[in-house]
Design a protein around this motif. Sequence first.
Motif, mmCIF file in Angstrom:
data_model
loop_
_atom_site.group_PDB
_atom_site.id
_atom_site.type_symbol
_atom_site.label_atom_id
_atom_site.label_comp_id
_atom_site.label_asym_id
_atom_site.label_seq_id
_atom_site.Cartn_x
_atom_site.Cartn_y
_atom_site.Cartn_z
ATOM 1 N N PRO A 51 0.840 -1.205 0.000
ATOM 2 C CA PRO A 51 0.000 0.000 0.000
ATOM 3 C C PRO A 51 0.874 1.254 0.000
ATOM 4 C CG PRO A 51 -0.804 -1.582 1.626
ATOM 5 C CD PRO A 51 0.513 -2.106 1.137
ATOM 6 N N ASP A 52 0.371 2.329 -0.620
ATOM 7 C CA ASP A 52 1.146 3.572 -0.745
ATOM 8 C C ASP A 52 1.572 4.122 0.616
ATOM 9 O OD1 ASP A 52 0.943 3.457 -3.473
ATOM 10 O OD2 ASP A 52 -0.859 4.726 -3.560
ATOM 11 N N LYS A 53 0.688 3.987 1.592
ATOM 12 C CA LYS A 53 0.993 4.507 2.930
ATOM 13 C C LYS A 53 2.213 3.804 3.522
ATOM 14 C CE LYS A 53 -1.972 6.300 6.538
ATOM 15 N NZ LYS A 53 -3.274 6.177 7.187
ATOM 16 N N VAL A 54 2.329 2.499 3.271
ATOM 17 C CA VAL A 54 3.467 1.735 3.785
ATOM 18 C C VAL A 54 4.739 2.141 3.062
ATOM 19 C CG1 VAL A 54 4.394 -0.577 4.172
ATOM 20 C CG2 VAL A 54 1.946 -0.181 4.379
ATOM 21 N N LYS A 55 4.625 2.353 1.756
ATOM 22 C CA LYS A 55 5.797 2.798 0.982
ATOM 23 C C LYS A 55 6.318 4.123 1.526
ATOM 24 C CE LYS A 55 4.459 0.634 -3.409
ATOM 25 N NZ LYS A 55 4.019 0.905 -4.789
ATOM 26 N N GLN A 56 5.385 5.037 1.834
ATOM 27 C CA GLN A 56 5.782 6.331 2.361
ATOM 28 C C GLN A 56 6.475 6.187 3.714
ATOM 29 O OE1 GLN A 56 5.685 9.264 0.824
ATOM 30 N NE2 GLN A 56 6.622 10.217 2.624
ATOM 31 N N LYS A 57 5.931 5.308 4.570
ATOM 32 C CA LYS A 57 6.549 5.098 5.886
ATOM 33 C C LYS A 57 7.925 4.457 5.752
ATOM 34 C CE LYS A 57 2.676 5.176 9.008
ATOM 35 N NZ LYS A 57 2.172 4.714 10.281
ATOM 36 N N LEU A 58 8.084 3.605 4.762
ATOM 37 C CA LEU A 58 9.397 2.995 4.512
ATOM 38 C C LEU A 58 10.414 4.054 4.114
ATOM 39 C CD1 LEU A 58 8.734 -0.380 2.639
ATOM 40 C CD2 LEU A 58 9.868 -0.069 4.835
ATOM 41 N N LYS A 59 9.987 5.012 3.261
ATOM 42 C CA LYS A 59 10.882 6.107 2.863
ATOM 43 C C LYS A 59 11.290 6.940 4.071
ATOM 44 C CE LYS A 59 9.231 6.677 -1.880
ATOM 45 N NZ LYS A 59 8.506 7.563 -2.831
ATOM 46 N N GLU A 60 10.292 7.236 4.921
ATOM 47 C CA GLU A 60 10.583 8.015 6.133
ATOM 48 C C GLU A 60 11.518 7.258 7.060
ATOM 49 O OE1 GLU A 60 6.801 8.826 7.838
ATOM 50 O OE2 GLU A 60 6.145 10.126 6.182
ATOM 51 N N ARG A 61 11.284 5.961 7.170
ATOM 52 C CA ARG A 61 12.157 5.134 8.012
ATOM 53 C C ARG A 61 13.583 5.131 7.464
ATOM 54 N NH1 ARG A 61 11.330 -1.336 8.583
ATOM 55 N NH2 ARG A 61 9.546 -0.883 9.918
ATOM 56 N N LYS A 62 13.694 5.048 6.121
ATOM 57 C CA LYS A 62 15.011 5.021 5.486
ATOM 58 C C LYS A 62 15.748 6.334 5.712
ATOM 59 C CE LYS A 62 17.198 3.773 1.109
ATOM 60 N NZ LYS A 62 16.965 3.414 -0.308
ATOM 61 N N LYS A 63 15.023 7.468 5.544
ATOM 62 C CA LYS A 63 15.638 8.784 5.761
ATOM 63 C C LYS A 63 16.100 8.936 7.203
ATOM 64 C CE LYS A 63 13.199 11.412 2.201
ATOM 65 N NZ LYS A 63 12.197 12.481 1.939
ATOM 66 N N LYS A 64 15.242 8.512 8.122
ATOM 67 C CA LYS A 64 15.570 8.611 9.544
ATOM 68 C C LYS A 64 16.804 7.771 9.874
ATOM 69 C CE LYS A 64 12.013 8.823 12.278
ATOM 70 N NZ LYS A 64 10.847 8.423 13.117
ATOM 71 N N LYS A 65 16.875 6.602 9.245
ATOM 72 C CA LYS A 65 18.007 5.718 9.480
ATOM 73 C C LYS A 65 19.295 6.327 8.946
ATOM 74 C CE LYS A 65 19.416 0.905 8.810
ATOM 75 N NZ LYS A 65 19.063 -0.395 8.170
ATOM 76 N N GLN A 66 19.190 6.925 7.718
ATOM 77 C CA GLN A 66 20.376 7.569 7.122
ATOM 78 C C GLN A 66 20.837 8.752 7.958
ATOM 79 O OE1 GLN A 66 18.917 8.431 3.181
ATOM 80 N NE2 GLN A 66 19.672 6.491 2.332
ATOM 81 N N LYS A 67 19.871 9.549 8.443
ATOM 82 C CA LYS A 67 20.194 10.703 9.277
ATOM 83 C C LYS A 67 20.888 10.264 10.560
ATOM 84 C CE LYS A 67 17.973 14.876 11.071
ATOM 85 N NZ LYS A 67 16.674 15.578 11.257
ATOM 86 N N LYS A 68 20.378 9.205 11.142
ATOM 87 C CA LYS A 68 20.947 8.670 12.373
ATOM 88 C C LYS A 68 22.366 8.161 12.143
ATOM 89 C CE LYS A 68 19.728 5.525 16.139
ATOM 90 N NZ LYS A 68 18.768 4.485 16.602
ATOM 91 N N GLN A 69 22.558 7.490 10.981
ATOM 92 C CA GLN A 69 23.887 6.973 10.658
ATOM 93 C C GLN A 69 24.881 8.108 10.430
ATOM 94 O OE1 GLN A 69 23.042 4.426 7.310
ATOM 95 N NE2 GLN A 69 22.804 2.604 8.599
ATOM 96 N N THR A 70 24.403 9.192 9.748
ATOM 97 C CA THR A 70 25.277 10.356 9.500
ATOM 98 C C THR A 70 25.689 11.009 10.817
ATOM 99 O OG1 THR A 70 24.159 10.750 7.406
ATOM 100 C CG2 THR A 70 25.451 12.564 8.300
ATOM 101 N N LYS A 71 24.701 11.191 11.705
ATOM 102 C CA LYS A 71 24.972 11.788 13.021
ATOM 103 C C LYS A 71 25.946 10.923 13.819
ATOM 104 C CE LYS A 71 22.477 13.765 16.922
ATOM 105 N NZ LYS A 71 21.136 13.939 17.551
ATOM 106 N N LYS A 72 25.749 9.638 13.718
ATOM 107 C CA LYS A 72 26.617 8.705 14.438
ATOM 108 C C LYS A 72 28.035 8.762 13.888
ATOM 109 C CE LYS A 72 26.568 3.911 16.006
ATOM 110 N NZ LYS A 72 25.869 2.599 15.881
#
Length: 441
Positions: free
Chosen positions: A366-387
């Motif tokens: 579902p589109d809503k899940v795809k959007q949440k996956l993108k947000e999760r991916k961005k959050k993960k990348q941001k966290k990795q960059t900060k780390k």
Amino acid sequence: MNGLSDVNYTEPTELQKQLLPKILNGHDALVKAAPGKDKNISFIIPALAKIAAKDGPKKTTTLILTPNSEESRQIEKLVSDIGSHSQIEGASIDLDGTEEEQQEALNRSPQVIIGNPGPLLDTMQTLRYIFRQVDYVVIDDINKLVSLNLMSKVKDILKRVLNDHQTLIYTDELTDEIKEFAVDALNDGITIGFDDPRGQKLLKKPSAIPQDLSHGYIYVPSRMKITTLMAYIEESPNDRCLIFTASKRGTDRLYKSLRKRNFKATSLHEKLSDEKYAQRFSNFTNGDVQFLLVADISAAELDVRNIKQVINYDVPNNADEYRYRAALIDPTKTTTLVSLVSKQDRGDINKLEGELGQAPKELALPDKVKQKLKERKKKKQKKQTKKKRGRNKTQDHSRKKKNKDMELPRPSYDKLSGGKKGSHKEDKKTGVIGMLKKLFS
């Protein structure tokens, strides 16, 4: 009748009143009954009645399988006592008998053989024995046979019964394994003793999945199963829907999630009382609730049809149960059967694809899940960059400290005359005192 009188039976019990007419009419049956003499006589009477009505030479026409020696010998005694007036003979091939006794009993071809699956199968294999004239088979206390891992031996014995026959299966409890065996072993079988609304459709064999039925599966991202379910049902919010889970705990979690989103839902599971089961089921069929959550109950037991949507929150572990669920759906192009496949379920869906004949298709998230996956991916990348930045800063600090630790110690000029800035006063002072000492020496 004289034989029944000999064992003090002059009136049928309630159990026998319920069973005997159906069994005497020749029905195959799955019977729910507790162990005991009343139950044993309910299948001995029809067996002996059939034998007494036969003409011709004596042959084995009745086969009764039981789990233990004590039960086998009790049944043999009842057969002999009740059948004595009709010259009906029985023999027990059980765990307590010797090999010679067992072979002699089988070769004697008594009209009724009562046996424990292990020794009976061994004796049959030794003698290369098969049954050609057995017309009545009783599998007694099948729940105990299952618990003792004897069902493979039972199946091997039944393969050696070559002619058509009436089959009765007795159990004190019902499990998926027993239901599956009964569906295969009984020919147009009926159920007796299952008085609740769940017991009447137990032996219905599943029909093939309609060719025009839309059914598929969604690969669910890790830790997003409930999210995926909610996103999927929000795309078709007005349809009545059945959701199958693997456990009561699963239905409880989904119920809370649906209520939070203001969906009307109710649940069914095997531990409900008959009254609560009937009430909740009625709430769904009457349209009072939109979602019916089902756990630990086969779709074959649900008396409901023309559902627009069926969702396997947990993938069923056999193809027949999948077909039962498909049979609940209104067979039009606007209806769907969808399975949510987590990482742990992929083996089950692959197995189903091979067994169903008409394999389900993979569906998009579902589109809503795809959007949440993108947000999760961005959050993960941001966290990795900060780390990473934090790690680099720590490394720089460590490097500076290490370089400082490696520097040579600076020389001290404290005791060298004139060698350190600011030491002239001290030198001067030292010279004056020396001069005075000389003057006053």
